[in-house]
Write a protein that holds these residues in place. Sequence first.
Motif, PDB file in Angstrom:
ATOM      1  N   GLU A 238       0.812  -1.212   0.000  1.00  0.00           N
ATOM      2  CA  GLU A 238       0.000   0.000   0.000  1.00  0.00           C
ATOM      3  C   GLU A 238       0.849   1.266   0.000  1.00  0.00           C
ATOM      4  O   GLU A 238       0.531   2.234  -0.705  1.00  0.00           O
ATOM      5  N   ASP A 239       1.948   1.271   0.743  1.00  0.00           N
ATOM      6  CA  ASP A 239       2.804   2.457   0.787  1.00  0.00           C
ATOM      7  C   ASP A 239       3.445   2.715  -0.573  1.00  0.00           C
ATOM      8  O   ASP A 239       3.587   3.872  -0.990  1.00  0.00           O
ATOM      9  N   ARG A 242       0.810   4.258  -2.784  1.00  0.00           N
ATOM     10  CA  ARG A 242       0.577   5.662  -2.445  1.00  0.00           C
ATOM     11  C   ARG A 242       1.688   6.539  -3.012  1.00  0.00           C
ATOM     12  O   ARG A 242       1.433   7.638  -3.532  1.00  0.00           O
ATOM     13  N   ASN A 243       2.906   6.053  -2.915  1.00  0.00           N
ATOM     14  CA  ASN A 243       4.043   6.820  -3.409  1.00  0.00           C
ATOM     15  C   ASN A 243       3.993   6.971  -4.931  1.00  0.00           C
ATOM     16  O   ASN A 243       4.167   8.067  -5.470  1.00  0.00           O
TER      17      ASN A 243
END
Length: 309
Positions: A238-239, A242-243
Amino acid sequence: MLIEKKKRRRRRRRILILRKLGLACVAMFLIITVIHKWTNQLEAQETQESSHVQAEAFEPVAVQTNSENVTQPRVTVDPELVGQLEDLLDEEPKIKDILLDPGLYPQEMLELVLKYPETIDFVLDYPEKKDQILDSSRIDISKDYEQGKIPLFLQWDERWGYHAYGDDGMIGMDGCGPTCLSMVVVGLTGQTDMNPQKVAEFSQSQGYIDPQYGTTWELMTTGAQKLGIRAREIPLDEDVLRNVLGKGQAVICSMRPGDFTTSGHFIVLTGFKNGEITVNDPNSPSRSQKTWKYADIKSQIKNLWAYSY
């Protein structure tokens, strides 16, 4: 003397009798000959008439080639499939028009509308428009493009949906892969000539189609790079998402059966909104209008690639 006279009379009688018999035989022969000849003539006439009938029955019939007059080929439809369509009538009344003559539609198209009722108009128009295919260079998507955004293209858009893709398929049913890549290329580069049909033609010409499994993942990497954008596989995290999406890049996902498909499918992730993921699903406007929690779709993602320009 009397005896000789009697003998002569007897001879004359025998001669007369023989003559009569001879004449009778000749007459009988003539009658038989006439009857035989008459019979033969009747048989010859009947044979001739019969041959005329057969020739007429098998004579090729000229067919007009105007699209309005050509009889559409029909296929045998599974009665169970027809029953399932009838069950959808309350939900989608337009299906009644398909049921008027379901044999006009390939079974795969009837299954498509069962799984995805949003395709009803595409399926309904198939008999009329399946042969009205434009060259990809004539398809105008300029109004679909907005700078800085990834456009939503539907694989069953009638501008390209009936175009062949693969040996027996068409973009509308099998072209989610090239449709997704078209969204990404157009959205990142502004090249509005790279419509789904053009990308599908590119995919097919480069061999990015597996007869059994459809579009290969190679289109999403090597194929994308050949079309002028950067492509890389990214981890399912998920990170990371998002990035990547926060930088204005786009992500294509290969999906397992779940919310988006019953078999296999490609979708585009376009960003985050209120903490949830925005999606462009080439097979569904309604799913594209929703936002999705990462936790809900994580298990459905088989692989994913990030794109930049």
